[in-house]
Structure formats: C-alpha cells, structure tokens
Design a protein around this motif. Structure first.
Motif, mmCIF file in Angstrom:
data_model
loop_
_atom_site.group_PDB
_atom_site.id
_atom_site.type_symbol
_atom_site.label_atom_id
_atom_site.label_comp_id
_atom_site.label_asym_id
_atom_site.label_seq_id
_atom_site.Cartn_x
_atom_site.Cartn_y
_atom_site.Cartn_z
ATOM 1 N N TYR A 59 0.836 -1.202 0.000
ATOM 2 C CA TYR A 59 0.000 0.000 0.000
ATOM 3 C C TYR A 59 0.877 1.261 0.000
ATOM 4 O O TYR A 59 0.622 2.210 -0.742
ATOM 5 N N THR A 60 1.924 1.245 0.827
ATOM 6 C CA THR A 60 2.824 2.397 0.912
ATOM 7 C C THR A 60 3.561 2.607 -0.403
ATOM 8 O O THR A 60 3.637 3.743 -0.899
ATOM 9 N N LEU A 61 4.086 1.540 -0.979
ATOM 10 C CA LEU A 61 4.811 1.669 -2.249
ATOM 11 C C LEU A 61 3.878 2.104 -3.381
ATOM 12 O O LEU A 61 4.267 2.914 -4.230
ATOM 13 N N ASP A 62 2.658 1.589 -3.405
ATOM 14 C CA ASP A 62 1.687 2.013 -4.421
ATOM 15 C C ASP A 62 1.358 3.496 -4.278
ATOM 16 O O ASP A 62 1.239 4.219 -5.274
ATOM 17 N N GLU A 66 2.065 6.358 -7.028
ATOM 18 C CA GLU A 66 0.961 7.166 -7.554
ATOM 19 C C GLU A 66 1.242 8.662 -7.424
ATOM 20 O O GLU A 66 0.953 9.439 -8.332
ATOM 21 N N ILE A 67 1.835 9.063 -6.308
ATOM 22 C CA ILE A 67 2.128 10.478 -6.076
ATOM 23 C C ILE A 67 3.392 10.899 -6.814
ATOM 24 O O ILE A 67 3.618 12.079 -7.043
ATOM 25 N N GLY A 68 4.219 9.954 -7.220
ATOM 26 C CA GLY A 68 5.435 10.267 -7.948
ATOM 27 C C GLY A 68 6.633 10.487 -7.047
ATOM 28 O O GLY A 68 7.576 11.184 -7.415
ATOM 29 N N LEU A 69 6.616 9.891 -5.854
ATOM 30 C CA LEU A 69 7.703 10.078 -4.901
ATOM 31 C C LEU A 69 8.539 8.823 -4.692
ATOM 32 O O LEU A 69 9.320 8.754 -3.749
ATOM 33 N N LEU A 70 8.379 7.853 -5.570
ATOM 34 C CA LEU A 70 9.121 6.604 -5.409
ATOM 35 C C LEU A 70 10.629 6.822 -5.537
ATOM 36 O O LEU A 70 11.419 6.112 -4.911
ATOM 37 N N VAL A 71 11.033 7.816 -6.312
ATOM 38 C CA VAL A 71 12.455 8.096 -6.486
ATOM 39 C C VAL A 71 12.882 9.355 -5.739
ATOM 40 O O VAL A 71 14.012 9.801 -5.876
ATOM 41 N N ALA A 72 11.988 9.907 -4.919
ATOM 42 C CA ALA A 72 12.299 11.134 -4.179
ATOM 43 C C ALA A 72 13.246 10.847 -3.024
ATOM 44 O O ALA A 72 13.377 9.717 -2.558
ATOM 45 N N LYS A 73 13.895 11.888 -2.551
ATOM 46 C CA LYS A 73 14.796 11.779 -1.407
ATOM 47 C C LYS A 73 13.969 11.549 -0.138
ATOM 48 O O LYS A 73 13.020 12.281 0.126
ATOM 49 N N PRO A 74 14.326 10.550 0.670
ATOM 50 C CA PRO A 74 13.572 10.287 1.904
ATOM 51 C C PRO A 74 13.786 11.387 2.940
ATOM 52 O O PRO A 74 14.803 12.062 2.941
ATOM 53 N N ALA A 75 12.814 11.547 3.820
ATOM 54 C CA ALA A 75 12.918 12.495 4.931
ATOM 55 C C ALA A 75 13.150 11.710 6.219
ATOM 56 O O ALA A 75 12.674 10.585 6.372
ATOM 57 N N SER A 76 13.854 12.319 7.161
ATOM 58 C CA SER A 76 14.171 11.615 8.406
ATOM 59 C C SER A 76 13.069 11.730 9.452
ATOM 60 O O SER A 76 13.029 10.938 10.394
ATOM 61 N N THR A 77 12.181 12.706 9.306
ATOM 62 C CA THR A 77 11.061 12.882 10.240
ATOM 63 C C THR A 77 9.781 13.122 9.439
ATOM 64 O O THR A 77 9.840 13.620 8.316
ATOM 65 N N PRO A 78 8.613 12.801 10.020
ATOM 66 C CA PRO A 78 7.362 13.008 9.281
ATOM 67 C C PRO A 78 7.041 14.477 9.006
ATOM 68 O O PRO A 78 6.425 14.804 8.003
ATOM 69 N N MET A 79 7.441 15.359 9.902
ATOM 70 C CA MET A 79 7.216 16.798 9.715
ATOM 71 C C MET A 79 8.466 17.546 10.145
ATOM 72 O O MET A 79 9.265 17.044 10.927
ATOM 73 N N GLU A 80 8.587 18.757 9.650
ATOM 74 C CA GLU A 80 9.674 19.606 10.114
ATOM 75 C C GLU A 80 9.425 19.938 11.576
ATOM 76 O O GLU A 80 8.281 20.129 11.996
ATOM 77 N N CYS A 81 10.480 20.000 12.346
ATOM 78 C CA CYS A 81 10.339 20.194 13.796
ATOM 79 C C CYS A 81 9.633 21.498 14.156
ATOM 80 O O CYS A 81 8.836 21.540 15.081
ATOM 81 N N ASN A 82 9.913 22.557 13.462
ATOM 82 C CA ASN A 82 9.343 23.856 13.793
ATOM 83 C C ASN A 82 8.308 24.305 12.766
ATOM 84 O O ASN A 82 8.180 25.495 12.494
ATOM 85 N N ALA A 83 7.564 23.373 12.212
ATOM 86 C CA ALA A 83 6.541 23.721 11.215
ATOM 87 C C ALA A 83 5.446 24.533 11.886
ATOM 88 O O ALA A 83 4.851 24.117 12.868
ATOM 89 N N LYS A 84 5.186 25.710 11.372
ATOM 90 C CA LYS A 84 4.157 26.608 11.912
ATOM 91 C C LYS A 84 3.097 26.831 10.840
ATOM 92 O O LYS A 84 2.956 27.926 10.311
ATOM 93 N N LEU A 85 2.369 25.792 10.518
ATOM 94 C CA LEU A 85 1.313 25.904 9.521
ATOM 95 C C LEU A 85 0.024 26.393 10.168
ATOM 96 O O LEU A 85 -0.278 26.051 11.304
ATOM 97 N N HIS A 86 -0.714 27.192 9.426
ATOM 98 C CA HIS A 86 -2.038 27.618 9.863
ATOM 99 C C HIS A 86 -2.938 27.684 8.638
ATOM 100 O O HIS A 86 -2.502 27.428 7.514
ATOM 101 N N SER A 87 -4.177 28.028 8.828
ATOM 102 C CA SER A 87 -5.158 27.944 7.736
ATOM 103 C C SER A 87 -4.861 28.907 6.586
ATOM 104 O O SER A 87 -5.263 28.661 5.455
#
Length: 183
Positions: A59-62, A66-87
């Motif tokens: 499922y993960t590989l599919d 599908e998104i086109g990230l199979l050859v992308a550089k992997p990230a070491s964490t799921p999110m950036e540590c200081n991500a300050k996203l808002h609406s």
C-alpha cells in the motif's frame, strides 16, 4: 493463533477453544475455514517467534508511486520540527480533492504506522481549505514513509498489556485558534 474464517478472524492462544468456536459457528452459519490469516483489509500479517506483525508495504509503495515520490529523497522525520502551519499559510489549492484523498490514504496508514499519527492529524485540520504548504507537508510524510515502507506494528508474543498515553504540550500551538491541538 490467527485463523481467517470467511469474514471473521478468530484469535487466541487456546487452540482447543478456537476449534470449539469454529464448530459452533459452523453449526449455526455454515462457515468455511480459510486457514492462517495472511492479508486482511490490505494489511499483511506476518507471524514470527517474536509475535505477530502487521504492515502495509505494498500500500505504501503504491501510494509513493501514484504520487510520484518513489524516487524522491527520503525524509528523516514526518514533519519539520518547527513547522508553523495555519489555515492561511500558502496559496489555496485549485483542486482540494487531491489533498483530501492523500490525507485519507495517510489516515489508513496510521493503523500500522502510528508514528505518523500526529502529523496526519495535524494536516487533517486543513481539509476544508488546503494550501500548497499543507500539501508540501503531506508529501513530506510520504517521503518519511519512503525510508522504511515495510515497517509496521508488532504485537509481541509474550508481553503483558501496558497502556501508555501521550498528549501534546504545545500550549496554544494552533496559530488559528490559539488552543492546544488536543484541547
């Protein structure tokens, strides 16, 4: 032991009790024993001497393909540590269904990858008006999954049940409402 009977899973450590339960169910409903559980709801079930593992490698590989990230550089964490996203951060997406579908698929992966739960929960707050920065953060979660697409969750064979709970302590970390994310 896990046994897959039609659309019912019987599990336990007493083989005689499982056998008796199957006989009772067969008398009432005419069931068919399909044998040892290998796949269920897209999750691979693997038995080892350590216990039972559930994972969603295919499922993960599919999803990465599908998104086109199979050859992308992997990230070491799921999110950036200081991500300050808002609406209002970033520019609104023209097609919000792609973001919603991606978050939905990531939510399904949290069953076997609880480490991404906080990130996916955070990103799901923006489902009504996602922006390009929200989508970029969601693709980072995928790049994190690329590090180990076959990782899953292990239910140890000999383990006493210990319930652990965690909560955030970001103290008004939501930039939109000034509330704690869990509060």
């Amino acid at each position: 032991m896990l046994v897959y009977v039609d659309d019912l899973i019987l599990t336990g450590n007493d083989l005689q009790q499982i056998s008796n339960t199957k006989i009772i169910l067969d008398n009432k409903f005419s069931i068919k024993d399909i044998g040892q559980l290998k796949y269920f709801l897209g999750m691979k079930v693997a038995r080892t001497t350590e216990g039972i593992s559930l994972y969603q490698r295919k499922y993960t590989l599919d999803l990465l393909q599908e998104i086109g990230l199979l050859v992308a550089k992997p990230a070491s964490t799921p999110m950036e540590c200081n991500a300050k996203l808002h609406s209002k951060s970033g520019t609104p997406l023209t097609n919000i269904t792609t973001y919603r579908r991606l978050i939905g698929r990531l939510l399904y992966l949290t069953h076997t990858r609880p480490v991404i739960s906080l990130s996916v929960e955070f990103l799901s707050q923006f489902l009504s008006n996602p922006t390009d920065l929200h989508h970029k953060a969601a693709t980072r979660v995928l790049r994190y999954l690329k590090n180990s697409p076959g990782q899953g969750i292990l239910f140890p064979r000999n383990n006493s049940i210990v319930l652990k709970g965690y909560s955030d302590s970001d103290w008004a970390g939501c930039l939109d409402t000034r509330k704690s994310i869990t509060g």
